[in-house]
Design a protein around this motif. Structure first.
Motif, PDB file in Angstrom:
ATOM      1  N   TRP A 148       0.839  -1.198   0.000  1.00  0.00           N
ATOM      2  CA  TRP A 148       0.000   0.000   0.000  1.00  0.00           C
ATOM      3  C   TRP A 148       0.879   1.255   0.000  1.00  0.00           C
ATOM      4  O   TRP A 148       0.597   2.234  -0.698  1.00  0.00           O
ATOM      5  CB  TRP A 148      -0.919  -0.030   1.229  1.00  0.00           C
ATOM      6  CG  TRP A 148      -1.893   1.102   1.277  1.00  0.00           C
ATOM      7  CD1 TRP A 148      -3.064   1.223   0.598  1.00  0.00           C
ATOM      8  CD2 TRP A 148      -1.760   2.297   2.070  1.00  0.00           C
ATOM      9  NE1 TRP A 148      -3.679   2.406   0.909  1.00  0.00           N
ATOM     10  CE2 TRP A 148      -2.907   3.079   1.811  1.00  0.00           C
ATOM     11  CE3 TRP A 148      -0.814   2.764   2.970  1.00  0.00           C
ATOM     12  CZ2 TRP A 148      -3.114   4.316   2.429  1.00  0.00           C
ATOM     13  CZ3 TRP A 148      -1.014   3.997   3.585  1.00  0.00           C
ATOM     14  CH2 TRP A 148      -2.155   4.753   3.304  1.00  0.00           C
ATOM     15  N   GLY A 149       1.973   1.207   0.768  1.00  0.00           N
ATOM     16  CA  GLY A 149       2.933   2.322   0.799  1.00  0.00           C
ATOM     17  C   GLY A 149       3.469   2.602  -0.595  1.00  0.00           C
ATOM     18  O   GLY A 149       3.589   3.754  -1.013  1.00  0.00           O
ATOM     19  N   LEU A 150       3.734   1.509  -1.295  1.00  0.00           N
ATOM     20  CA  LEU A 150       4.275   1.636  -2.642  1.00  0.00           C
ATOM     21  C   LEU A 150       3.294   2.384  -3.552  1.00  0.00           C
ATOM     22  O   LEU A 150       3.671   3.230  -4.356  1.00  0.00           O
ATOM     23  CB  LEU A 150       4.508   0.212  -3.171  1.00  0.00           C
ATOM     24  CG  LEU A 150       5.592  -0.036  -4.191  1.00  0.00           C
ATOM     25  CD1 LEU A 150       6.915   0.546  -3.757  1.00  0.00           C
ATOM     26  CD2 LEU A 150       5.733  -1.551  -4.418  1.00  0.00           C
ATOM     27  N   LYS A 151       2.016   2.069  -3.355  1.00  0.00           N
ATOM     28  CA  LYS A 151       0.988   2.680  -4.193  1.00  0.00           C
ATOM     29  C   LYS A 151       0.744   4.148  -3.806  1.00  0.00           C
ATOM     30  O   LYS A 151       0.682   5.024  -4.667  1.00  0.00           O
ATOM     31  CB  LYS A 151      -0.308   1.871  -4.033  1.00  0.00           C
ATOM     32  CG  LYS A 151      -1.345   2.186  -5.077  1.00  0.00           C
ATOM     33  CD  LYS A 151      -2.306   1.047  -5.289  1.00  0.00           C
ATOM     34  CE  LYS A 151      -3.043   0.731  -4.017  1.00  0.00           C
ATOM     35  NZ  LYS A 151      -4.133  -0.158  -4.099  1.00  0.00           N
ATOM     36  N   PHE A 160       2.512   6.208  -1.418  1.00  0.00           N
ATOM     37  CA  PHE A 160       3.667   7.096  -1.203  1.00  0.00           C
ATOM     38  C   PHE A 160       4.768   6.849  -2.244  1.00  0.00           C
ATOM     39  O   PHE A 160       5.866   7.383  -2.116  1.00  0.00           O
ATOM     40  CB  PHE A 160       4.256   6.884   0.193  1.00  0.00           C
ATOM     41  CG  PHE A 160       3.248   6.995   1.309  1.00  0.00           C
ATOM     42  CD1 PHE A 160       2.553   8.172   1.530  1.00  0.00           C
ATOM     43  CD2 PHE A 160       2.998   5.920   2.154  1.00  0.00           C
ATOM     44  CE1 PHE A 160       1.629   8.273   2.564  1.00  0.00           C
ATOM     45  CE2 PHE A 160       2.080   6.013   3.182  1.00  0.00           C
ATOM     46  CZ  PHE A 160       1.383   7.192   3.387  1.00  0.00           C
ATOM     47  N   GLN A 161       4.501   5.962  -3.177  1.00  0.00           N
ATOM     48  CA  GLN A 161       5.487   5.604  -4.228  1.00  0.00           C
ATOM     49  C   GLN A 161       6.790   5.065  -3.636  1.00  0.00           C
ATOM     50  O   GLN A 161       7.871   5.248  -4.190  1.00  0.00           O
ATOM     51  CB  GLN A 161       5.802   6.783  -5.164  1.00  0.00           C
ATOM     52  CG  GLN A 161       4.650   7.216  -6.055  1.00  0.00           C
ATOM     53  CD  GLN A 161       3.624   8.034  -5.295  1.00  0.00           C
ATOM     54  OE1 GLN A 161       3.974   8.992  -4.630  1.00  0.00           O
ATOM     55  NE2 GLN A 161       2.365   7.641  -5.356  1.00  0.00           N
ATOM     56  N   GLN A 162       6.685   4.436  -2.478  1.00  0.00           N
ATOM     57  CA  GLN A 162       7.868   3.805  -1.880  1.00  0.00           C
ATOM     58  C   GLN A 162       7.398   2.786  -0.842  1.00  0.00           C
ATOM     59  O   GLN A 162       6.335   2.945  -0.259  1.00  0.00           O
ATOM     60  CB  GLN A 162       8.761   4.846  -1.211  1.00  0.00           C
ATOM     61  CG  GLN A 162       8.027   5.681  -0.173  1.00  0.00           C
ATOM     62  CD  GLN A 162       8.770   6.961   0.125  1.00  0.00           C
ATOM     63  OE1 GLN A 162       9.926   6.930   0.457  1.00  0.00           O
ATOM     64  NE2 GLN A 162       8.086   8.096   0.015  1.00  0.00           N
ATOM     65  N   PRO A 163       8.205   1.754  -0.622  1.00  0.00           N
ATOM     66  CA  PRO A 163       7.796   0.770   0.376  1.00  0.00           C
ATOM     67  C   PRO A 163       7.973   1.331   1.788  1.00  0.00           C
ATOM     68  O   PRO A 163       8.749   2.271   1.989  1.00  0.00           O
ATOM     69  CB  PRO A 163       8.770  -0.392   0.147  1.00  0.00           C
ATOM     70  CG  PRO A 163       9.968   0.231  -0.475  1.00  0.00           C
ATOM     71  CD  PRO A 163       9.483   1.426  -1.255  1.00  0.00           C
ATOM     72  N   ILE A 164       7.275   0.748   2.747  1.00  0.00           N
ATOM     73  CA  ILE A 164       7.498   1.101   4.153  1.00  0.00           C
ATOM     74  C   ILE A 164       8.538   0.119   4.677  1.00  0.00           C
ATOM     75  O   ILE A 164       8.454  -1.083   4.421  1.00  0.00           O
ATOM     76  CB  ILE A 164       6.168   1.027   4.922  1.00  0.00           C
ATOM     77  CG1 ILE A 164       5.229   2.096   4.343  1.00  0.00           C
ATOM     78  CG2 ILE A 164       6.396   1.239   6.416  1.00  0.00           C
ATOM     79  CD1 ILE A 164       3.782   1.878   4.631  1.00  0.00           C
TER      80      ILE A 164
END
Ligand code: PRX
Length: 579
Positions: A350-353, A355-359
């Motif tokens: 979801w972070g990737l989607k 915030f355009q980056q992984p958590i």
């Protein structure tokens, strides 16, 4: 479902070059290197010097250290120079009361700027700071202050009113300092007003700093049995706060950092004070609680670049939906980390989607004092994994004989002692402290496994401690509060799986003769625990049973209550007396 590894962007497309790289992670390492990097001509290794004072005498003097936003939306800004003077003053206030090295000073305060002057002033004097979570009810405050033998409590008018009844039960408590931001409070007997005491204290501190091995801070943490224990840390921990700030949070000089943890818990001190400030980084502190739009506004308004938060918060943001995020410009975010509970792979994706980056998940505990296992900015993220040990730390998975097991096998997560931020004792409980070490390893109480590439994967805890929204709850504390009610004969408390908070507290209660299991009684018990303990700790559910499963020696078998709740086989019941 297995999630694919998330590759890192090409180095040229990264906003900054990560501080740590693959060779540094796996090369030989000696903590002395970091200590040398930090030690200047003064030779000082202690938290207040490294986090505040050395910046106050450097070009960072006027750099904002703390940007604070109150619940009312107003912000205040304090430079490293401001914090140096304020903490000097507070150290002088304390020494005026005869407080000296090793004495315990506790805070029971909201997230207000004064808290930071109190923490660093106490540390300057060599006294031990004990920060308490502002949502606590009277009993946890009483238990902790009493156990620690606190001489000073710094609190606010509102919080003082919550605990007025227990103050008489604390004979060692000599001074109550009230932080009254409204300037409306009528001072009670034996009370001191913070702002008055600070105004009349000198801004020069002439004492000597504590040493690297002196006690600095204590945080109470819950276990399966008994009341919470005070894990004590020394000033040397600063070395690891600094190093992990660089390696894991990937601090760069112009970052704006936001740690959402409350300073009443270890994340809020190690990473809400020591890690950013030993690195000379500006941080934002938000006084308010969780609300998706308020949190996104903080990121947008202050152009937060590095964000350290918790899985429950991320799941709550997921629940609020992508549209809530789309209303804000979150483009300043460059690096996001999370800690405290398992970070489910869906949250990473979801972070990737959004915030355009992984958590980046990482792992540590109150006892470890700082991050030990992490996903790093330079390293591909494997969703669901806690990452790999930091340089200079050896972590392993052990079997029940406390020897290492091969990759892929579940076992005890253990750490080789000797990392700089390791706890030094549990206050008044040296035997319990010793019991945490086996066969030359520190046994964390967590179960985990590694894969063939050295990534660690969390499995669960080995004890009955409940992790609800990242707060560890000792079942004993909740059970003790419940059985104080006249209707309750027995209580057994477990963690029940929950999609947002990971676990919620569930209590099973049997009643004394003559009492009926009514909805009113259920509500009364919930309210009782909320009032006495804290809303976060109170049972979300209470189930009445005619009797609870017990061993022949009368110990309630929480394991069976949990198996019953989850519909699992009951396992070994040979010691069961009745159910
Ligand atoms: O069970 C682990 C869980 O939280 C515990 C530590 O909690 P506490 O002492 O309150 O420390 C808070 C500072 C992190 C651990 O023993 N835990 C922590 N991080 C993770 C985790 N569980 C799974 N994944 C994590 N990343």
């Amino acid at each position: 479902m297995d999630y694919p590894e998330i590759a890192k962007p090409e180095p040229g497309r990264m906003k900054v070059r990560p501080n740590l790289d693959a060779p540094a992670l796996s090369s030989g390492f000696d903590w002395q290197q970091i200590e040398n990097e930090l030690r200047d001509k003064t030779g000082e290794i202690n938290l207040p010097y490294l986090a505040i004072d050395r910046h106050a005498t450097s070009p960072r003097r006027d750099k904002p250290a703390l940007i604070w936003e109150g619940r009312n939306g107003k912000s205040e800004c304090y430079s490293f120079g401001d914090l140096a003077l304020a903490s000097n003053r507070f150290a002088n206030v304390l020494s005026g009361f005869g407080i000296k090295k090793g004495d315990r000073v506790f805070t029971f305060l909201e997230r207000v700027p004064e808290l930071y002057a109190v923490v660093f002033g106490t540390l300057k004097l060599g006294a031990i700071i004990g920060p308490l979570f502002a949502d606590f009810g009277p009993e946890p405050v009483r238990d902790r202050l009493r156990d620690a033998g606190a001489r000073v409590l710094v609190t606010s008018p509102t919080l003082k009113a919550h605990i007025a009844d227990i103050l008489a039960e604390l004979p060692e408590l000599e001074h109550i300092i009230i932080v009254d931001r409204s300037r409306q409070y009528a001072r009670g007997e034996k009370e001191i007003l913070f702002h008055q005491a600070m105004d009349s204290a000198s801004p020069d501190f002439t004492g000597s700093y504590p040493g690297a091995d002196d006690y600095a801070i204590m945080h109470y943490t819950s276990g399966t049995t008994g009341k919470p224990k005070g894990a004590v840390h020394i000033h040397r921990a600063a070395i690891q706060h600094y190093a992990t700030g660089k390696w894991v949070l990937d601090f760069h000089e112009n970052d704006i950092y936001w740690c959402t943890a409350d300073p009443g818990w270890v994340t809020g001190t190690s990473y809400g004070m020591f890690a950013p400030w030993t690195n000379g980084i500006t941080q934002v502190v938000y006084e308010g609680g969780f609300r998706a739009s308020a949190w996104y506004s903080i990121i947008e308004k202050y152009r937060v670049t590095v964000w350290y938060t918790a899985p429950t918060a991320i799941r709550m943001l997921m629940k609020a939906g992508e549209v809530a995020a789309a209303h804000h410009d979150l483009g300043s975010l460059r690096h996001i980390c999370s800690v405290g509970e398992p970070l489910n792979p869906e949250a990473v994706m979801w972070g990737l989607k959004v915030f355009q980056q992984p958590i980046h998940d990482n792992w540590w505990q109150t006892e470890t004092g700082a991050i030990l296992i992490a996903n790093y900015a330079f390293m591909p993220v494997r969703p669901g994994s806690m990452g790999r040990p930091i340089p200079g730390v050896r972590a392993a998975i052990l079997g029940d004989d406390y020897t290492e097991v091969p990759p892929g096998t579940e076992g005890h997560l253990a750490i080789r002692p000797g990392w700089p931020s390791m706890f030094q004792t549990y206050w008044h409980s040296p035997d319990l402290y010793q019991s945490r070490f086996k066969n030359g390893w520190y046994i964390t109480g967590d179960r985990a496994r590694t894969d063939g590439d050295g990534y660690f994967w969390f499995v669960g805890r080995t004890d009955d401690v409940i992790n609800t929204a990242g707060h560890l709850v000792g079942p004993f504390e909740v059970e003790s509060a419940l059985i104080e009610h006249p209707a309750v004969a027995e209580a057994g408390v477990i963690g029940k799986p929950d999609p947002i908070a990971m676990e919620v507290v569930k209590a099973f209660v049997s009643l004394k003769e003559g009492y009926q299991p009514t909805p009113e009684l259920r509500r009364e018990l919930v309210n009782l625990t909320r009032r006495k303990l804290a809303a976060a700790v109170a049972p979300r559910e209470i189930e009445f049973l005619p009797s609870l499963p017990k061993t022949r020696s009368g110990k309630i078998m929480r394991r069976l209550l949990k198996a019953k709740e989850l519909g699992l086989p009951l396992g070994d019941t040979s010691t069961l007396e009745e159910f």
